[in-house]
Write an enzyme that holds these catalytic residues in place. Structure first.
Site, short mmCIF file in Angstrom:
data_model
loop_
_atom_site.label_atom_id
_atom_site.label_comp_id
_atom_site.label_asym_id
_atom_site.label_seq_id
_atom_site.Cartn_x
_atom_site.Cartn_y
_atom_site.Cartn_z
N SER A 204 0.85 -1.19 0.00
CA SER A 204 0.00 0.00 0.00
C SER A 204 0.89 1.25 0.00
CB SER A 204 -0.97 -0.03 1.18
OG SER A 204 -1.97 0.94 1.03
N ASP B 102 -8.84 -4.93 -6.17
CA ASP B 102 -8.47 -3.91 -5.18
C ASP B 102 -9.33 -2.65 -5.37
OD1 ASP B 102 -7.23 -2.06 -3.51
OD2 ASP B 102 -5.23 -2.84 -3.92
N HIS C 106 -7.54 -5.31 -1.42
CA HIS C 106 -6.30 -4.57 -1.13
C HIS C 106 -5.27 -5.41 -0.37
CE1 HIS C 106 -3.77 -1.13 -1.01
NE2 HIS C 106 -3.88 -0.93 0.28
#
Length: 657
Positions: free
Chosen positions: A528, A603, A635
């Site tokens: 991320s 995602d 995600h």
């Protein structure tokens, strides 16, 4: 370098592996990836969920198979199989699709009267930012229900794809990218008696944020913080529940960078004309006492530390319990402040990170903590912090395993203004006369703190496995990360990928100074924001990192969501240079060595476009890069596939580092 702590033989594996560890043989054993993947949480504090029952006398928790109810006064325990427990609650609210319902006993009532496309009722708006984790809020007496009406009709749809149909099927989501059209919010109030809804008459642009929703104890008024889309100013406003009319603005806050009002008003029980507000207006998150005319009565806490959570206000309003970092940025304790004198006392005794659940009356607290010597401890305390009962304690589940040393220390930031906390995990058989490869694990973004004085320094299980396999594993919390005050966290404002990269390179320079580090074999990994950081470090420092792995990485902040991206970077229109400098496509010409990108095809947070465009540009420039897609994941890669991810990463390091 300032040394903080050394600890030995710790590892966050409690949730699903308890039996596995307890049956371990006396000789030192090695961890394996399949066992690692069974761990559901890196924080043991979250593994047993305690809650006080509404009578305020008993509390309950689940041990996996049973629900156990405890009366702390009598010590009596009642055990019921989880399968036989039924949650009885009336009224209750819930969503089905885009609609909001209230159920009173057996009667199901639809709150919204329309179901137009692009309109949602009772869902969570603003993509869970600004402390918004609910889409509706019952009033104290459950006579009214406040709820969000979300209009996404102007927001662009993003085309996620379900590949499991014979003809792949589009699964579009509303995705508001920075600088584009955003959600438009309203706050409604549904009266459970007359079944009527009124909407609050909130002035301002339709795409502003409505957060910190708070009910007046009398249920006559409702409050919300109205935060401008620029996030530079907000007003705390009062509205009439019956009519929705604006009553008054209690106060306003402004900041030239950004504001993050994220907590409701906490009313004083014996004096509902006063409330506690949480704000970082002095640079650190602290408690302030106001009256409902908006007058500041006094600042209750202050100093270069943060209040994390307001836990309890006593019935007489004289004392307020909260968790915070007063003793150390690495620790989290329960404190109590005397409202009149301002004196603050620490309630929790043991060092470490504490998560506290108060009894409604405040006579007891369930304290769940861990530290560098204790994997998990749940205990019952009285209001003075005295131990009433130990509910469960696990000192060291891994004493039979070959787990290496974890060390926590500090180095200075590049500008020498800040102490940066670092964590180093060494192999069990570490030999200072040898040279070791290093894996730098990074996150580095707002609100996240990777290093604490909890079990294993809050290191993930996989990081300890890598150390077992012969790597030094290094982590640094750079400027821009959380729990260190506004100046520290906002250091990256408008310029992601700059200050935090500089700080991480300070850590790398420290690593290179160590005689047992092989400076030709340094890798970096992150997910991320950490994926953005791993790519930034790799691309902006050619020749330093032999290997990089980046999961779900942000590549171009223009393709990221409004609610997060615009707060820290403003819009692409207002900050073109900041977006250009943070756009990693502009650095691909500097790529050398090995790089693997990993992404979940579904995602909804960092959409697949980021990594696909990165690959596309690599192809154009003749740069070789490895790429792996998890077709069904969002995600994060969860469930059984977590073992596949760990093995994928480990094999990549083993082959290339």
């Amino acid at each position: 370098m300032k040394k903080i702590h050394k600890s030995y033989s710790f590892l966050p594996l409690f949730c699903a592996c308890l039996i596995f560890f307890q049956n371990a043989a006396a000789q030192k054993k090695r961890l394996d990836i399949d066992s690692i993947a069974m761990s559901k949480s890196m924080e043991p504090q979250r593994l047993m969920r305690f809650e006080w029952i509404e009578d305020g006398v008993r509390f309950r928790f689940a041990d996996g198979k049973n629900q156990i109810t405890v009366n702390p006064r009598s010590g009596k325990r009642d055990t019921v199989e989880l399968a036989k427990t039924k949650e009885q609650q009336s009224p209750r609210a819930f969503t089905e699709g885009r609609n909001l319902f209230v159920q009173i006993d057996s009667t199901k009532i639809k709150v919204n009267t329309d179901s137009a496309k692009g309109i949602l009722y009772g869902s969570i708006p603003s993509r869970n930012e600004y402390g918004i984790h609910e889409g509706f809020y019952f009033s104290p007496g459950k006579n009214n229900l406040a709820f969000y009406r979300i209009d996404e009709s102007k927001v662009a749809e993003y085309p996620l794809v379900d590949i499991h149909k014979r003809i792949a099927q589009a699964k579009p989501i509303s995705y508001p990218m920075a600088g584009m059209a955003s959600q438009e919010l309203k706050l409604g109030v549904f009266n459970l008696q007359n079944k009527q809804t009124v909407y609050l008459q909130i002035d301002g642009p339709a795409d502003q944020y409505l957060t910190c929703v708070s009910w007046d104890p009398s249920e006559k008024y409702i409050y919300t913080a109205v935060l401008d889309r620029s996030t530079k100013y907000f007003s705390l406003n009062q509205y009439d529940v019956k009519t929705g009319a604006f009553v008054k603005t209690l106060f306003k806050e402004e900041n030239e960078k950004y504001l993050e009002p994220s907590n409701p008003m906490f009313f004083i029980p014996n004096n509902p004309s006063q409330f506690v507000w949480m704000s970082q207006c002095d640079g650190y998150n602290h408690l302030y006492l106001y009256n409902t005319d908006g007058k500041l009565i006094k600042q209750l806490t202050s100093g270069n530390w943060i209040v994390k959570k307001l836990v309890h206000i006593t019935k007489d309003g004289k004392k307020i319990y909260f968790t915070g970092t007063k003793d150390s940025p690495l620790e989290m304790h329960l404190y109590v402040v005397d409202v009149k004198s301002g004196a603050i006392n620490r309630v929790t005794k043991e060092k470490g990170v504490h998560h506290v659940i108060p009894q409604p009356g405040g006579n007891y607290f369930i304290d769940v903590y861990s530290n560098l010597e204790t994997a998990y401890c749940a205990q019952l305390l009285n209001a003075k912090g005295e131990l009433v009962q130990t509910l469960r304690k696990e000192q060291d589940l891994l004493k039979d395993y070959a787990i290496g040393e974890t060390e926590i220390f500090t180095i200075k930031s590049k500008d020498q203004t800040s102490d940066l906390y670092c964590r180093m995990i060494k192999p069990y058989d570490f030999d200072s006369t040898k040279k070791y490869p290093v894996i730098v694990y990074v996150y580095g973004g707002p609100h996240v703190q990777n290093i604490s004085a909890s079990w294993l320094g809050s290191a993930k299980l996989f990081l300890n496995f890598l150390a077992q396999e012969g790597y030094l594993v290094f982590t640094l919390d750079n400027r821009g990360s959380g729990n260190r005050g506004f100046a520290f966290e906002s250091a990256t404002y408008r310029n992601f990928g700059t200050v935090e990269v500089d700080d991480q390179m300070q850590g790398v320079n420290y690593l290179k100074s160590l005689p047992y580090v092989d400076s030709t074999r340094i890798g970096v990994d992150g997910w991320s924001y950490g994926g953005f950081m791993a790519l930034s470090l790799k691309l902006k420092n050619p020749g330093v990192f032999k290997v990089a792995t980046a999961g779900g990485p942000v590549v171009n902040w223009e393709w990221y969501e409004i609610m997060y991206g615009e707060r820290y970077m403003e819009t692409p229109q207002k900050n073109p240079d900041g977006y250009k400098n943070a756009n990693l496509l502009n650095y691909i010409n500097q790529l050398d060595g090995k790089l693997m990108l990993i992404h979940g095809a579904m995602d909804p947070t960092v959409v697949l476009q980021h990594s696909l465009m990165f690959i596309s540009e690599c192809v154009k420039q003749g740069k070789q890069v490895d790429y792996f897609i998890y077709p069904d994941h969002e995600h994060n890669v969860r469930g059984n596939d977590r073992a596949h991810l760990y093995r994928k990463l480990y094999d990549y390091y083993r082959q290339n580092l």
